[in-house]
Design a protein around this motif. Structure first.
Motif, short mmCIF file in Angstrom:
data_model
loop_
_atom_site.label_atom_id
_atom_site.label_comp_id
_atom_site.label_asym_id
_atom_site.label_seq_id
_atom_site.Cartn_x
_atom_site.Cartn_y
_atom_site.Cartn_z
N ASP A 177 0.76 -0.93 0.36
CA ASP A 177 -0.19 0.21 0.25
C ASP A 177 1.02 1.57 0.01
O ASP A 177 0.65 2.01 0.10
CB ASP A 177 -0.78 -0.11 0.90
N GLY B 122 -2.20 6.27 8.25
CA GLY B 122 -2.37 6.15 7.86
C GLY B 122 -2.94 5.39 8.40
O GLY B 122 -3.45 4.19 7.50
N SER C 104 -0.27 5.31 -1.20
CA SER C 104 -0.52 6.08 -0.26
C SER C 104 -0.18 6.52 0.49
O SER C 104 -0.69 7.82 0.41
CB SER C 104 -1.66 5.30 0.31
#
Length: 473
Positions: A65, A398, A68
Protein backbone atom coordinates in the motif's frame (compact mmCIF):
# COMPACT_ATOMS: atom_id res chain seq x y z
CA UNK A 1 21.36 -39.23 45.00
CA UNK A 2 19.25 -36.25 46.07
CA UNK A 3 19.80 -32.50 45.82
CA UNK A 4 18.41 -30.16 48.48
CA UNK A 5 17.40 -26.58 47.70
CA UNK A 6 15.22 -23.79 49.03
CA UNK A 7 12.99 -23.50 45.98
CA UNK A 8 12.40 -25.82 43.03
CA UNK A 9 10.43 -24.62 40.03
CA UNK A 10 8.79 -27.23 37.84
CA UNK A 11 8.65 -25.56 34.45
CA UNK A 12 10.96 -22.94 32.94
CA UNK A 13 8.45 -20.83 31.03
CA UNK A 14 7.90 -17.12 31.59
CA UNK A 15 6.28 -17.54 35.00
CA UNK A 16 8.77 -20.21 36.08
CA UNK A 17 11.98 -18.42 35.21
CA UNK A 18 10.73 -15.08 36.58
CA UNK A 19 9.82 -16.83 39.85
CA UNK A 20 13.28 -18.41 39.92
CA UNK A 21 15.01 -15.05 39.41
CA UNK A 22 12.96 -13.39 42.17
CA UNK A 23 13.76 -16.25 44.54
CA UNK A 24 17.47 -15.92 43.76
CA UNK A 25 17.27 -12.16 44.36
CA UNK A 26 15.92 -12.97 47.83
CA UNK A 27 18.92 -15.18 48.56
CA UNK A 28 17.29 -18.54 47.90
CA UNK A 29 19.05 -21.57 46.47
CA UNK A 30 16.97 -22.30 43.35
CA UNK A 31 16.64 -25.17 40.89
CA UNK A 32 14.55 -25.03 37.72
CA UNK A 33 13.43 -28.28 36.07
CA UNK A 34 12.47 -27.94 32.40
CA UNK A 35 11.79 -30.81 30.01
CA UNK A 36 12.07 -28.73 26.85
CA UNK A 37 13.54 -25.24 26.44
CA UNK A 38 13.72 -22.36 28.88
CA UNK A 39 11.21 -19.71 27.94
CA UNK A 40 8.30 -22.09 27.50
CA UNK A 41 5.27 -21.54 25.30
CA UNK A 42 5.50 -17.74 25.23
CA UNK A 43 9.02 -17.67 23.84
CA UNK A 44 8.97 -20.74 21.61
CA UNK A 45 5.35 -21.41 20.58
CA UNK A 46 3.32 -18.32 21.43
CA UNK A 47 3.86 -14.63 22.08
CA UNK A 48 7.25 -14.06 20.49
CA UNK A 49 7.16 -16.19 17.32
CA UNK A 50 3.57 -15.19 16.52
CA UNK A 51 4.32 -11.49 16.98
CA UNK A 52 7.36 -11.83 14.73
CA UNK A 53 5.15 -13.29 11.99
CA UNK A 54 2.51 -10.62 12.60
CA UNK A 55 5.10 -7.86 12.19
CA UNK A 56 6.28 -9.33 8.87
CA UNK A 57 2.67 -9.59 7.70
CA UNK A 58 1.93 -6.00 8.74
CA UNK A 59 5.00 -4.67 6.95
CA UNK A 60 4.19 -6.66 3.81
CA UNK A 61 0.68 -5.17 3.75
CA UNK A 62 2.06 -1.65 4.24
CA UNK A 63 4.60 -2.07 1.45
CA UNK A 64 1.87 -3.18 -0.97
CA UNK A 65 0.00 0.00 0.00
CA UNK A 66 3.06 2.25 -0.21
CA UNK A 67 1.65 4.39 -3.04
CA UNK A 68 -0.84 5.89 -0.60
CA UNK A 69 2.20 7.32 1.23
CA UNK A 70 3.68 8.68 -1.99
CA UNK A 71 6.19 5.86 -2.35
CA UNK A 72 6.16 3.95 -5.62
CA UNK A 73 7.51 0.42 -5.49
CA UNK A 74 7.66 -2.41 -7.96
CA UNK A 75 7.83 -6.14 -7.51
CA UNK A 76 7.13 -6.40 -3.76
CA UNK A 77 7.01 -10.10 -3.01
CA UNK A 78 6.89 -12.35 0.04
CA UNK A 79 9.73 -14.76 0.81
CA UNK A 80 8.06 -16.79 3.55
CA UNK A 81 11.12 -18.94 4.39
CA UNK A 82 12.96 -15.71 5.23
CA UNK A 83 10.03 -14.64 7.40
CA UNK A 84 10.41 -17.90 9.32
CA UNK A 85 14.19 -17.46 9.50
CA UNK A 86 13.77 -14.01 11.06
CA UNK A 87 11.30 -15.43 13.57
CA UNK A 88 13.72 -18.21 14.54
CA UNK A 89 16.57 -15.71 15.00
CA UNK A 90 14.50 -13.56 17.37
CA UNK A 91 13.46 -16.59 19.41
CA UNK A 92 17.05 -17.85 19.56
CA UNK A 93 18.35 -14.45 20.73
CA UNK A 94 15.78 -14.26 23.52
CA UNK A 95 16.38 -17.90 24.49
CA UNK A 96 20.06 -17.15 24.94
CA UNK A 97 19.06 -14.16 27.06
CA UNK A 98 17.04 -16.36 29.42
CA UNK A 99 19.94 -18.83 29.68
CA UNK A 100 22.23 -15.92 30.57
CA UNK A 101 19.84 -14.77 33.31
CA UNK A 102 19.93 -18.24 34.86
CA UNK A 103 23.73 -18.15 34.97
CA UNK A 104 23.79 -14.56 36.24
CA UNK A 105 21.56 -15.41 39.19
CA UNK A 106 23.32 -18.74 39.85
CA UNK A 107 20.14 -20.73 39.23
CA UNK A 108 20.72 -24.40 38.53
CA UNK A 109 18.77 -25.63 35.51
CA UNK A 110 18.13 -29.36 35.17
CA UNK A 111 16.98 -30.58 31.77
CA UNK A 112 14.53 -33.40 32.24
CA UNK A 113 10.99 -34.52 32.96
CA UNK A 114 10.02 -33.81 36.56
CA UNK A 115 7.40 -35.63 38.59
CA UNK A 116 6.27 -34.89 42.13
CA UNK A 117 6.74 -37.77 44.55
CA UNK A 118 5.03 -38.35 47.87
CA UNK A 119 6.61 -38.71 51.31
CA UNK A 120 9.71 -40.89 51.05
CA UNK A 121 13.15 -41.44 52.49
CA UNK A 122 14.12 -38.15 50.85
CA UNK A 123 11.38 -36.00 52.39
CA UNK A 124 8.68 -36.53 55.04
CA UNK A 125 6.16 -34.62 52.90
CA UNK A 126 5.22 -34.55 49.23
CA UNK A 127 6.89 -31.99 47.01
CA UNK A 128 10.18 -33.65 46.17
CA UNK A 129 10.80 -34.12 42.44
CA UNK A 130 11.97 -37.23 40.64
CA UNK A 131 13.59 -36.00 37.43
CA UNK A 132 14.25 -38.23 34.44
CA UNK A 133 17.28 -36.76 32.73
CA UNK A 134 17.90 -36.77 29.00
CA UNK A 135 20.30 -39.70 29.31
CA UNK A 136 17.72 -41.78 31.17
CA UNK A 137 19.32 -41.33 34.59
CA UNK A 138 17.19 -40.22 37.55
CA UNK A 139 17.79 -37.27 39.87
CA UNK A 140 15.86 -36.44 43.06
CA UNK A 141 15.36 -32.83 44.12
CA UNK A 142 14.17 -32.06 47.64
CA UNK A 143 13.03 -28.42 47.96
CA UNK A 144 11.71 -26.62 51.00
CA UNK A 145 9.12 -25.13 48.63
CA UNK A 146 7.97 -26.21 45.19
CA UNK A 147 6.45 -23.95 42.52
CA UNK A 148 4.50 -25.70 39.77
CA UNK A 149 4.68 -23.75 36.51
CA UNK A 150 3.90 -26.39 33.90
CA UNK A 151 1.91 -24.15 31.58
CA UNK A 152 -0.66 -25.23 29.02
CA UNK A 153 -1.13 -26.63 25.53
CA UNK A 154 -3.67 -26.08 22.73
CA UNK A 155 -7.11 -27.45 23.54
CA UNK A 156 -8.52 -30.01 21.15
CA UNK A 157 -12.05 -30.32 19.80
CA UNK A 158 -13.45 -33.84 20.32
CA UNK A 159 -13.23 -35.67 17.02
CA UNK A 160 -10.98 -33.02 15.50
CA UNK A 161 -7.27 -33.43 16.24
CA UNK A 162 -4.20 -31.97 14.50
CA UNK A 163 -2.60 -34.26 11.94
CA UNK A 164 0.21 -31.88 10.97
CA UNK A 165 -0.93 -31.79 7.34
CA UNK A 166 -4.55 -30.66 6.99
CA UNK A 167 -5.45 -29.88 10.59
CA UNK A 168 -3.12 -27.70 12.67
CA UNK A 169 -2.93 -26.23 16.13
CA UNK A 170 -1.03 -22.99 16.61
CA UNK A 171 2.06 -25.07 17.44
CA UNK A 172 2.15 -26.65 13.98
CA UNK A 173 1.04 -23.47 12.21
CA UNK A 174 4.06 -21.58 13.56
CA UNK A 175 6.35 -24.06 11.80
CA UNK A 176 4.72 -23.99 8.35
CA UNK A 177 7.37 -23.95 5.64
CA UNK A 178 4.96 -22.45 3.13
CA UNK A 179 1.62 -20.68 3.22
CA UNK A 180 -1.63 -22.33 2.15
CA UNK A 181 -3.92 -20.58 -0.30
CA UNK A 182 -6.82 -20.82 2.15
CA UNK A 183 -7.44 -21.53 5.83
CA UNK A 184 -10.48 -22.18 8.00
CA UNK A 185 -9.85 -21.03 11.58
CA UNK A 186 -11.98 -22.68 14.26
CA UNK A 187 -12.17 -20.22 17.14
CA UNK A 188 -12.47 -16.45 17.07
CA UNK A 189 -10.72 -15.72 20.35
CA UNK A 190 -7.36 -13.97 20.66
CA UNK A 191 -5.30 -16.65 18.90
CA UNK A 192 -7.85 -17.15 16.15
CA UNK A 193 -8.23 -13.48 15.19
CA UNK A 194 -4.48 -12.87 15.34
CA UNK A 195 -3.90 -15.73 12.90
CA UNK A 196 -6.75 -14.50 10.71
CA UNK A 197 -5.27 -11.00 10.51
CA UNK A 198 -1.76 -12.30 9.88
CA UNK A 199 -2.70 -14.83 7.20
CA UNK A 200 -4.87 -12.35 5.33
CA UNK A 201 -1.97 -9.89 5.20
CA UNK A 202 0.16 -12.70 3.81
CA UNK A 203 -2.41 -13.23 1.04
CA UNK A 204 -4.26 -16.27 2.42
CA UNK A 205 -8.05 -16.52 2.08
CA UNK A 206 -9.40 -16.86 5.62
CA UNK A 207 -12.67 -17.93 7.22
CA UNK A 208 -13.13 -17.62 11.01
CA UNK A 209 -15.71 -19.79 12.76
CA UNK A 210 -16.68 -18.76 16.32
CA UNK A 211 -19.28 -20.52 18.48
CA UNK A 212 -20.07 -17.41 20.54
CA UNK A 213 -22.17 -14.52 19.28
CA UNK A 214 -19.13 -12.27 18.80
CA UNK A 215 -15.42 -12.42 18.07
CA UNK A 216 -13.28 -12.04 21.19
CA UNK A 217 -16.10 -13.32 23.45
CA UNK A 218 -14.52 -11.90 26.62
CA UNK A 219 -14.11 -8.38 25.27
CA UNK A 220 -16.43 -5.38 25.10
CA UNK A 221 -19.20 -5.71 22.51
CA UNK A 222 -18.36 -2.38 20.86
CA UNK A 223 -14.76 -3.51 20.35
CA UNK A 224 -15.83 -6.91 19.00
CA UNK A 225 -18.24 -5.33 16.52
CA UNK A 226 -15.62 -2.89 15.27
CA UNK A 227 -13.02 -5.63 14.88
CA UNK A 228 -15.43 -7.78 12.90
CA UNK A 229 -16.27 -4.86 10.62
CA UNK A 230 -12.62 -4.10 9.95
CA UNK A 231 -11.62 -7.74 9.39
CA UNK A 232 -14.53 -8.25 7.00
CA UNK A 233 -13.57 -5.06 5.16
CA UNK A 234 -10.20 -6.70 4.52
CA UNK A 235 -11.92 -9.72 2.99
CA UNK A 236 -11.95 -12.12 5.95
CA UNK A 237 -15.12 -14.20 6.25
CA UNK A 238 -16.46 -14.25 9.83
CA UNK A 239 -19.10 -16.69 11.06
CA UNK A 240 -20.34 -16.27 14.63
CA UNK A 241 -22.83 -18.43 16.48
CA UNK A 242 -21.43 -21.28 14.40
CA UNK A 243 -20.70 -24.81 15.58
CA UNK A 244 -18.27 -27.07 13.72
CA UNK A 245 -19.55 -30.61 13.20
CA UNK A 246 -16.42 -32.80 13.55
CA UNK A 247 -18.17 -35.88 12.14
CA UNK A 248 -18.43 -34.11 8.76
CA UNK A 249 -14.67 -33.63 8.43
CA UNK A 250 -13.14 -34.83 5.16
CA UNK A 251 -9.57 -34.56 3.90
CA UNK A 252 -8.96 -35.31 0.25
CA UNK A 253 -7.35 -33.91 -2.87
CA UNK A 254 -5.10 -31.55 -0.91
CA UNK A 255 -7.96 -29.91 0.97
CA UNK A 256 -10.02 -30.21 4.12
CA UNK A 257 -13.76 -29.68 4.39
CA UNK A 258 -16.12 -29.52 7.35
CA UNK A 259 -19.70 -28.43 7.99
CA UNK A 260 -20.61 -25.58 10.34
CA UNK A 261 -24.07 -25.24 11.85
CA UNK A 262 -25.54 -21.74 12.15
CA UNK A 263 -28.99 -20.55 13.20
CA UNK A 264 -29.96 -20.16 9.55
CA UNK A 265 -28.75 -23.61 8.57
CA UNK A 266 -25.61 -25.54 7.73
CA UNK A 267 -22.72 -24.41 5.55
CA UNK A 268 -19.90 -26.44 4.04
CA UNK A 269 -16.46 -24.92 4.54
CA UNK A 270 -13.46 -25.98 2.47
CA UNK A 271 -9.82 -24.87 2.52
CA UNK A 272 -6.32 -26.19 2.14
CA UNK A 273 -5.85 -26.25 5.91
CA UNK A 274 -7.84 -25.94 9.12
CA UNK A 275 -6.48 -24.25 12.24
CA UNK A 276 -7.82 -25.17 15.68
CA UNK A 277 -7.69 -22.22 18.10
CA UNK A 278 -10.34 -22.92 20.74
CA UNK A 279 -8.27 -22.14 23.84
CA UNK A 280 -5.66 -23.86 25.96
CA UNK A 281 -5.74 -26.55 28.63
CA UNK A 282 -3.49 -26.97 31.65
CA UNK A 283 -0.52 -29.33 31.68
CA UNK A 284 -1.39 -31.15 34.90
CA UNK A 285 -1.15 -34.76 33.77
CA UNK A 286 1.84 -36.97 34.54
CA UNK A 287 3.47 -34.50 36.93
CA UNK A 288 2.66 -36.52 40.06
CA UNK A 289 -0.30 -34.58 41.43
CA UNK A 290 -1.80 -37.91 42.52
CA UNK A 291 1.06 -38.16 45.03
CA UNK A 292 -0.11 -34.97 46.73
CA UNK A 293 -3.27 -33.52 48.27
CA UNK A 294 -3.35 -30.78 45.62
CA UNK A 295 -6.89 -30.05 44.44
CA UNK A 296 -8.01 -29.36 40.89
CA UNK A 297 -10.98 -27.32 39.70
CA UNK A 298 -12.22 -27.59 36.11
CA UNK A 299 -8.90 -29.11 35.08
CA UNK A 300 -6.74 -26.40 36.69
CA UNK A 301 -4.74 -26.41 39.93
CA UNK A 302 -6.60 -24.62 42.72
CA UNK A 303 -4.66 -21.91 44.57
CA UNK A 304 -5.34 -19.14 47.08
CA UNK A 305 -4.49 -15.45 46.79
CA UNK A 306 -0.82 -16.20 47.55
CA UNK A 307 -0.63 -18.91 44.84
CA UNK A 308 -0.53 -21.69 47.45
CA UNK A 309 -2.11 -25.00 46.56
CA UNK A 310 -3.98 -27.08 49.13
CA UNK A 311 -0.50 -28.16 50.26
CA UNK A 312 0.85 -24.86 51.65
CA UNK A 313 4.53 -25.54 50.80
CA UNK A 314 3.60 -26.15 47.15
CA UNK A 315 2.65 -23.20 44.97
CA UNK A 316 1.32 -23.06 41.41
CA UNK A 317 1.38 -20.22 38.89
CA UNK A 318 0.64 -19.41 35.27
CA UNK A 319 -1.55 -21.21 32.77
CA UNK A 320 -1.82 -24.37 34.87
CA UNK A 321 -4.01 -22.51 37.40
CA UNK A 322 -6.36 -21.00 34.80
CA UNK A 323 -7.64 -17.44 35.00
CA UNK A 324 -6.02 -15.03 32.56
CA UNK A 325 -3.57 -17.19 30.63
CA UNK A 326 -1.10 -14.43 29.82
CA UNK A 327 2.68 -14.32 30.16
CA UNK A 328 2.65 -11.09 32.16
CA UNK A 329 0.12 -12.60 34.55
CA UNK A 330 2.29 -15.68 35.06
CA UNK A 331 5.25 -13.44 35.85
CA UNK A 332 3.35 -11.51 38.52
CA UNK A 333 1.97 -14.71 39.99
CA UNK A 334 5.50 -16.12 40.18
CA UNK A 335 6.76 -13.04 42.01
CA UNK A 336 3.78 -13.13 44.39
CA UNK A 337 4.39 -16.81 45.19
CA UNK A 338 8.09 -16.34 45.87
CA UNK A 339 7.62 -13.27 48.04
CA UNK A 340 5.02 -15.10 50.11
CA UNK A 341 7.14 -18.22 50.65
CA UNK A 342 10.07 -15.97 51.56
CA UNK A 343 8.03 -14.12 54.17
CA UNK A 344 8.14 -10.86 52.23
CA UNK A 345 5.15 -8.50 51.90
CA UNK A 346 3.28 -10.16 49.07
CA UNK A 347 1.33 -8.25 46.46
CA UNK A 348 -1.91 -9.73 45.16
CA UNK A 349 -2.66 -9.04 41.56
CA UNK A 350 -6.20 -7.97 40.67
CA UNK A 351 -7.46 -9.42 37.36
CA UNK A 352 -9.23 -6.14 36.69
CA UNK A 353 -5.84 -4.39 36.63
CA UNK A 354 -4.38 -6.72 33.99
CA UNK A 355 -4.10 -5.34 30.44
CA UNK A 356 -5.25 -7.68 27.68
CA UNK A 357 -3.75 -7.27 24.21
CA UNK A 358 -4.66 -8.63 20.78
CA UNK A 359 -2.15 -8.10 17.99
CA UNK A 360 -4.47 -7.97 15.00
CA UNK A 361 -4.46 -5.17 12.45
CA UNK A 362 -5.72 -2.94 13.96
CA UNK A 363 -4.70 -3.90 17.47
CA UNK A 364 -7.07 -4.38 20.41
CA UNK A 365 -6.24 -3.65 24.05
CA UNK A 366 -8.30 -3.42 27.21
CA UNK A 367 -8.19 -3.31 30.99
CA UNK A 368 -10.95 -3.62 33.57
CA UNK A 369 -14.60 -4.51 33.07
CA UNK A 370 -16.53 -4.43 29.83
CA UNK A 371 -19.63 -2.26 29.62
CA UNK A 372 -21.77 -5.40 29.76
CA UNK A 373 -20.04 -6.69 32.91
CA UNK A 374 -20.43 -3.32 34.63
CA UNK A 375 -24.11 -3.08 33.76
CA UNK A 376 -24.71 -6.61 35.06
CA UNK A 377 -23.37 -5.37 38.41
CA UNK A 378 -25.96 -2.63 38.42
CA UNK A 379 -23.48 0.21 38.03
CA UNK A 380 -24.56 3.63 36.88
CA UNK A 381 -22.18 4.32 34.01
CA UNK A 382 -20.79 7.29 32.12
CA UNK A 383 -19.04 6.44 28.86
CA UNK A 384 -16.71 8.42 26.65
CA UNK A 385 -15.62 7.35 23.14
CA UNK A 386 -13.20 9.07 20.80
CA UNK A 387 -12.17 7.97 17.29
CA UNK A 388 -8.66 7.68 15.92
CA UNK A 389 -9.90 9.41 12.76
CA UNK A 390 -9.78 12.69 14.74
CA UNK A 391 -6.18 12.13 15.93
CA UNK A 392 -3.55 13.80 13.76
CA UNK A 393 -0.82 11.22 14.37
CA UNK A 394 -3.20 8.42 13.32
CA UNK A 395 -3.81 10.20 10.01
CA UNK A 396 -0.06 10.64 9.56
CA UNK A 397 0.38 6.91 10.13
CA UNK A 398 -2.39 6.16 7.66
CA UNK A 399 -4.20 4.14 10.35
CA UNK A 400 -7.35 6.01 11.31
CA UNK A 401 -9.68 3.10 12.10
CA UNK A 402 -10.83 2.41 15.65
CA UNK A 403 -11.52 4.28 18.87
CA UNK A 404 -10.91 4.41 22.62
CA UNK A 405 -13.76 3.85 25.04
CA UNK A 406 -13.55 4.83 28.73
CA UNK A 407 -16.16 3.60 31.20
CA UNK A 408 -16.67 5.52 34.45
CA UNK A 409 -18.56 4.48 37.58
CA UNK A 410 -21.07 7.33 37.73
CA UNK A 411 -21.29 7.14 41.52
CA UNK A 412 -17.61 7.05 42.49
CA UNK A 413 -16.12 8.71 39.41
CA UNK A 414 -13.54 5.92 39.15
CA UNK A 415 -12.60 4.28 35.88
CA UNK A 416 -14.30 0.90 35.49
CA UNK A 417 -12.67 -0.13 32.22
CA UNK A 418 -10.80 1.14 29.17
CA UNK A 419 -11.19 -0.51 25.76
CA UNK A 420 -9.20 0.32 22.65
CA UNK A 421 -9.07 -0.71 19.01
CA UNK A 422 -6.70 1.06 16.65
CA UNK A 423 -3.04 1.68 15.81
CA UNK A 424 -0.49 0.66 18.45
CA UNK A 425 -3.08 0.45 21.23
CA UNK A 426 -1.14 -2.42 22.84
CA UNK A 427 1.48 0.24 23.59
CA UNK A 428 -1.10 2.78 24.79
CA UNK A 429 -2.89 0.50 27.26
CA UNK A 430 -0.18 1.02 29.91
CA UNK A 431 -1.56 4.45 30.80
CA UNK A 432 -5.00 2.97 31.31
CA UNK A 433 -3.62 0.12 33.43
CA UNK A 434 -1.78 2.61 35.65
CA UNK A 435 -4.96 4.66 35.98
CA UNK A 436 -6.78 1.54 37.21
CA UNK A 437 -4.13 0.80 39.82
CA UNK A 438 -4.16 4.41 41.07
CA UNK A 439 -7.97 4.61 41.17
CA UNK A 440 -7.77 7.49 38.74
CA UNK A 441 -10.80 9.23 37.31
CA UNK A 442 -11.37 10.33 33.71
CA UNK A 443 -11.10 13.92 34.97
CA UNK A 444 -7.55 13.23 36.19
CA UNK A 445 -6.58 11.69 32.86
CA UNK A 446 -8.05 14.67 31.02
CA UNK A 447 -5.92 17.01 33.14
CA UNK A 448 -2.77 15.07 32.25
CA UNK A 449 -0.90 16.84 29.46
CA UNK A 450 -0.61 14.53 26.44
CA UNK A 451 2.03 15.54 23.89
CA UNK A 452 0.94 16.58 20.41
CA UNK A 453 0.99 15.04 17.88
CA UNK A 454 0.90 11.57 19.42
CA UNK A 455 -1.47 8.63 19.38
CA UNK A 456 -1.58 8.93 23.17
CA UNK A 457 -3.64 12.13 22.87
CA UNK A 458 -6.66 9.92 22.35
CA UNK A 459 -6.64 8.96 26.05
CA UNK A 460 -7.08 12.59 27.07
CA UNK A 461 -9.82 13.15 24.48
CA UNK A 462 -11.71 9.98 25.43
CA UNK A 463 -11.51 11.02 29.09
CA UNK A 464 -12.98 14.42 28.22
CA UNK A 465 -15.68 12.69 26.18
CA UNK A 466 -16.98 11.01 29.35
CA UNK A 467 -18.39 14.44 30.29
CA UNK A 468 -19.08 15.53 26.70
CA UNK A 469 -16.10 17.91 26.69
CA UNK A 470 -13.75 16.45 24.05
CA UNK A 471 -11.93 19.08 22.00
CA UNK A 472 -11.28 17.11 18.82
CA UNK A 473 -14.81 16.56 17.49
Amino acid sequence: MSINCDVAVLGGGTGGYIAAIRAAQLGKDVIVVEQDKLGGTCLHKGCIPSKSLLRSAELYAQMKDSESYGIETKGVSLAFPKVQKRKAAIVDQLHKGVQYLMRKHKIKVIQGRGRIIGPSIFSPKSGALAVELEDGEMETIVPANLIIATGSRPKMLPGLAPDGEFILSSDEALEMSSLPKSMVIVGGGVIGVEWASMLKDFGVEVTVVEAASQLLPNEDQDIARELRTLLERRGITVLTGAMILPETLKTEAGAVSVTARLDEGEILLSAEKLLLSIGRQANVEEIGLENTDIALKDGFIRVNDHMQTTEPHIYAIGDCIGGLQLAHVASHEGIAAVEHLAGEPSHKYNPLFVPRCVYTRPEVASVGMTEQEAREKGMKLKIGKFPFSAIGKALVYGEKDGFVKIIEDGDSGDIVGVHMIGPHVTDLIGEAALAQVLDATPWEISRTVHAHPTLGEIMGEAALAVDGLSMGI
